[in-house]
Design an enzyme around this catalytic site. Structure first.
Site, PDB file in Angstrom:
ATOM      1  N   TYR A 163       0.803  -1.218   0.000  1.00 38.08           N
ATOM      2  CA  TYR A 163       0.000   0.000   0.000  1.00 38.08           C
ATOM      3  C   TYR A 163       0.842   1.278   0.000  1.00 38.08           C
ATOM      4  CZ  TYR A 163      -4.015  -2.971   0.391  1.00 38.08           C
ATOM      5  OH  TYR A 163      -4.953  -3.910   0.125  1.00 38.08           O
TER       6      TYR A 163
ATOM      7  N   GLY B 211      -7.668  -7.172  -2.667  1.00 37.49           N
ATOM      8  CA  GLY B 211      -7.190  -6.063  -1.849  1.00 37.49           C
ATOM      9  C   GLY B 211      -8.086  -5.872  -0.655  1.00 37.49           C
ATOM     10  N   SER B 212      -7.587  -5.147   0.332  1.00 30.81           N
ATOM     11  CA  SER B 212      -8.293  -5.124   1.607  1.00 30.81           C
ATOM     12  C   SER B 212      -9.593  -4.350   1.497  1.00 30.81           C
ATOM     13  CB  SER B 212      -7.404  -4.575   2.709  1.00 30.81           C
ATOM     14  OG  SER B 212      -7.115  -3.242   2.455  1.00 30.81           O
ATOM     15  N   SER B 213     -10.385  -4.452   2.566  1.00 32.14           N
ATOM     16  CA  SER B 213     -11.791  -4.085   2.527  1.00 32.14           C
ATOM     17  C   SER B 213     -12.057  -2.606   2.408  1.00 32.14           C
ATOM     18  CB  SER B 213     -12.447  -4.614   3.789  1.00 32.14           C
ATOM     19  OG  SER B 213     -11.713  -4.174   4.920  1.00 32.14           O
TER      20      SER B 213
END
Lengths: 412, 138
Positions: free
Chosen positions: A386, B64-66
Site C-alpha cells: 500500500y 485487496g483489503s476491505s
C-alpha cells in the site's frame, strides 16, 4: 422502484427501511445490503450483534459514513473501528496539508456521530470486539475478517468498510456465503510440512504468495508438527492472503476450531487440488515484492498493528542500542498495547534507543509522506504494497533485520 | 460475431456504460490505479501502465483489503477517471460495495464464449446496459 430478488423475502420492517420510512440514511444502508443479498442470492437478512468497520480516514468510506449520519442513521450494535492516524500526536512530528488534516478530522467526527466505538485498531479480534464461536457478524478489514472467521470460528463475509457500516446501522446482514456451514469447508490443500514458519514475517510472505495463486479458494494448511502458530502469525497470514488475494477463510489442521482433523476441515469433501510450498517459493516471493536495499530513512512496523508480544521483541532487540540518526523507527499499535508497553517498561527502552510507538494510527496515512523521498523497511508485505501507491519503496525483511537496519541506517 | 447480437448478463449495480474494452487477466485492486491519470500502477500486473479510465473493464475479480478498494474507486470517481462499466467473472462483496458507492455499472454472469470472442478483437467497443442486463457491440 426497487424490485426484490427472486429468492429474497423481506420482512415488513425491512420493506419500510428500503422505502425510506426509517430515514434516508437507513434507506441508503439497506440499499447496499439489499444489493449484496441479491447478488449472492440470500433468502433473508439475519440479526447480528457486533461489527467492525474499516474506517480509513480516506474519502470513500468517510463520505458514506457522512451520508448515513446526515440521513439520521446510528449504529444499532457494538461497532469498532480501524485506525486513522493520531492527529494530535503526529502533527508535532510531521507536516501534512490542511486538506489531509481536515479529512482525518472529518472522518473521525463522522464515525463518532454515527455511534461507533473509537478504538482505532485493525486487530479487534484480539481484544476490543471478540465474537464467539459460531456468532454471525459483519467484520471488514483484511486483517480482521480472516482472523475472526478462521481463528475464532465466527461467521463473517468479506465485508467492505461501507457494507460493515451499513450492517451496523441496520443491525442485520444478508445470509449468504460464510454464514452457512457448507460454504466454510476447505477447498484446497496447502502442504507446509517443509517449512519452518517461526515468525509473523514468514507467515506474511506465505500469505502474500498464496493469495495471488489461490484467488478465493478456502485453503487448508497442513503444518510441520513442530510448528505452532501464534496470534501474530495468524494475523499476518490472514492479512496477506486477503491483500494479494480475496481469501477471508482458512483452516489449519489441528489448530483452528473448524479443523480438528483433516477430514473435518474439508467437511468430508476432497480437495480440488494441492500445493506443496517450498522455502524457495517464499524467498522468491520476498525478492519479487521487496525493493532493493540501500540507505534508508524509515522503519515502519505495525501492519497489522503490533501486539504487546511484538513490541517486547523490538524492545529486546533494541535495548542498549541506538537508532541511526538519519533514520526514524515507528511502530503502530493499539491503544491497549501502547498502555501495556508503558506499564511493562518496553516503551521506555524503545524511546531511549530512539524508536517511537504510536497508537490509533495506520501505516497507510498521509502523515508518513515526510519519508517519501527515501527508502523504507518493514516486515509486512501489506505495508509495502500500500505504501507503493503513495510513492515510497520498501524493503521487506524479518523483524531482527529491520531492527539491525534501523541501527545501521541501511539495509542489504 | 453478428454486430446486432445481444449478450445477456446479470445486473449487480445499475446503469449504462459505453467504451472500448480493456481486459485484465489478473484481479484488480483499484487503489493501485493512479487517480490523477487513471493508469494502473501495480507492479507485475497484466495491465501495469495501462489506462482503465472510460473503458469497459473486463477482469476476473476484485482483490485487496476491505477499505482500499472502496477508496480507490471513489478517488477515480472524484478525478473523473472511473471505468465506464465493469464486467467481472467472480463477484465478491467488497467490489459490490465499491461500485455501489460511485454508481458504477457492474455486471457478471457473461458467457465464457463471449469473453473469449472479445479477447480476440482489437479496439472493440461495447455498451453495457446493466438495467436491461444486456451487452451489445457498438
Amino acid at each position: 422502484m426497487i424490485i426484490g430478488g427472486e429468492k429474497l423475502k423481506l420482512t415488513e420492517e425491512e420493506k419500510k427501511i428500503l422505502d425510506g420510512k426509517q430515514g434516508k440514511g437507513n434507506q441508503r444502508a439497506m440499499e447496499l445490503l439489499f444489493a449484496l443479498a441479491n447478488v449472492f442470492e440470500a433468502e433473508r437478512f439475519i440479526s447480528i450483534h457486533r461489527a467492525h468497520v474499516a474506517l480509513s480516514a480516506q474519502l470513500g468510506d468517510t463520505v458514506f459514513a457522512e451520508q448515513l449520519v446526515e440521513g439520521g442513521s446510528e449504529c444499532k450494535i457494538t461497532t469498532t473501528t480501524n485506525p486513522p492516524w493520531d492527529v494530535k500526536y503526529l502533527s508535532k512530528y510531521f507536516s501534512v496539508s490542511n486538506d489531509e488534516l481536515s479529512l482525518a478530522n472529518r472522518s473521525m467526527q463522522a464515525y463518532k456521530k454515527i455511534g461507533a466505538v473509537l478504538n482505532y485498531s485493525c486487530i479487534p479480534g484480539l481484544g476490543d470486539n471478540v465474537p464467539r464461536f459460531g456468532e454471525h457478524v459483519a467484520f471488514s478489514e483484511s486483517s480482521a475478517t480472516p482472523y475472526v472467521n478462521s481463528v475464532l470460528g465466527a461467521r463473517s463475509n468479506r465485508e467492505s468498510s461501507i457494507s460493515a457500516l451499513a450492517a451496523a446501522v441496520i443491525g442485520k446482514t444478508a445470509e449468504y456465503g460464510f454464514h452457512f456451514d457448507c460454504n466454510r469447508a476447505g477447498t484446497i490443500l496447502i502442504r507446509l510440512e517443509e517449512l519452518d514458519l517461526r515468525t509473523p514475517f514468514k507467515w506474511g510472505i506465505l500469505g502474500f504468495y498464496l493469495g495471488k495463486i489461490i484467488g478465493n479458494e478456502i485453503p487448508v494448511f497442513q503444518l510441520k508438527p513442530s510448528v505452532y502458530p501464534k496470534d501474530e502469525d495468524l494475523l499476518y497470514l490472514g492479512a496477506e492472503l486477503n491483500t494479494s488475494g480475496a481469501v477471508s477463510m482458512y483452516h489449519i489442521v489441528d489448530i483452528t476450531p473448524e479443523a480438528p482433523t483433516f477430514q473435518k476441515a474439508f467437511r468430508g469433501n476432497k480437495p480440488k487440488y494441492e500445493i506443496a510450498v517450498k522455502e524457495k517459493d517464499l524467498s522468491e516471493t520476498r525478492e519479487k515484492i521487496s525493493s532493493r536495499g540501500g540507505k534508508i530513512n524509515l522503519i515502519l512496523l505495525g501492519c497489522p498493528h503490533y501486539t504487546i508480544k511484538q513490541i517486547k521483541e523490538v524492545a529486546t532487540l533494541l535495548e542498549g542500542k541506538g537508532v541511526a540518526q538519519e533514520v526514524a523507527l515507528w511502530i503502530c499499535t493499539s491503544y491497549s498495547a501502547l498502555e501495556l508497553a508503558k506499564r511493562s517498561g518496553y516503551f521506555n527502552i524503545i524511546r531511549k534507543a530512539g524508536g517511537n510507538l504510536v497508537a490509533d494510527t495506520c501505516i497507510d496515512q498521509p502523515c508518513w509522506k515526510t519519508f517519501e523521498t527515501g527508502l523504507g523497511v518493514t516486515d509486512s508485505p501489506k505495508c509495502a504494497y500500500y505504501r507503493e501507491r503513495r510513492g515510497q519503496a520498501f524493503v521487506i525483511k524479518d523483524i531482527d533485520e529491520c531492527i539491525q537496519a534501523s541501527i545501521k541506517g541501511e539495509v542489504e | 460475431m453478428n454486430k446486432d447480437i445481444i449478450i445477456k448478463c446479470r445486473k449487480i449495480i445499475k446503469g449504462i456504460g459505453r467504451g472500448t474494452v480493456i481486459i485484465s487477466s489478473d484481479p484488480i485492486c483499484f487503489y493501485l490505479v493512479d487517480p490523477r491519470t487513471g493508469v494502473l500502477i501495480e507492479k507485475n500486473h497484466s495491465l501495469e501502465g495501462q489506462k482503465i479510465a472510460d473503458k469497459i473493464l473486463v477482469f476476473p475479480s476484485g482483490k485487496g483489503s476491505s477499505v482500499v478498494q472502496v477508496d480507490g474507486l471513489y478517488d477515480l470517481f472524484i478525478h473523473n477517471h472511473l471505468p465506464s462499466a465493469l464486467i467481472v467473472k467472480n463477484i465478491e462483496p467488497v467490489l459490490v460495495s465499491a461500485a455501489f458507492l460511485v454508481n458504477l455499472p457492474l455486471v457478471d454472469q457473461v458467457e465464457d464464449e463471449f469473453i473469449t470472442f472479445i479477447k480476440e478483437q482489437d479496439n472493440l467497443s461495447l455498451e453495457v446496459n446493466a438495467d436491461k442486463e444486456e451487452i451489445r457491440l457498438i
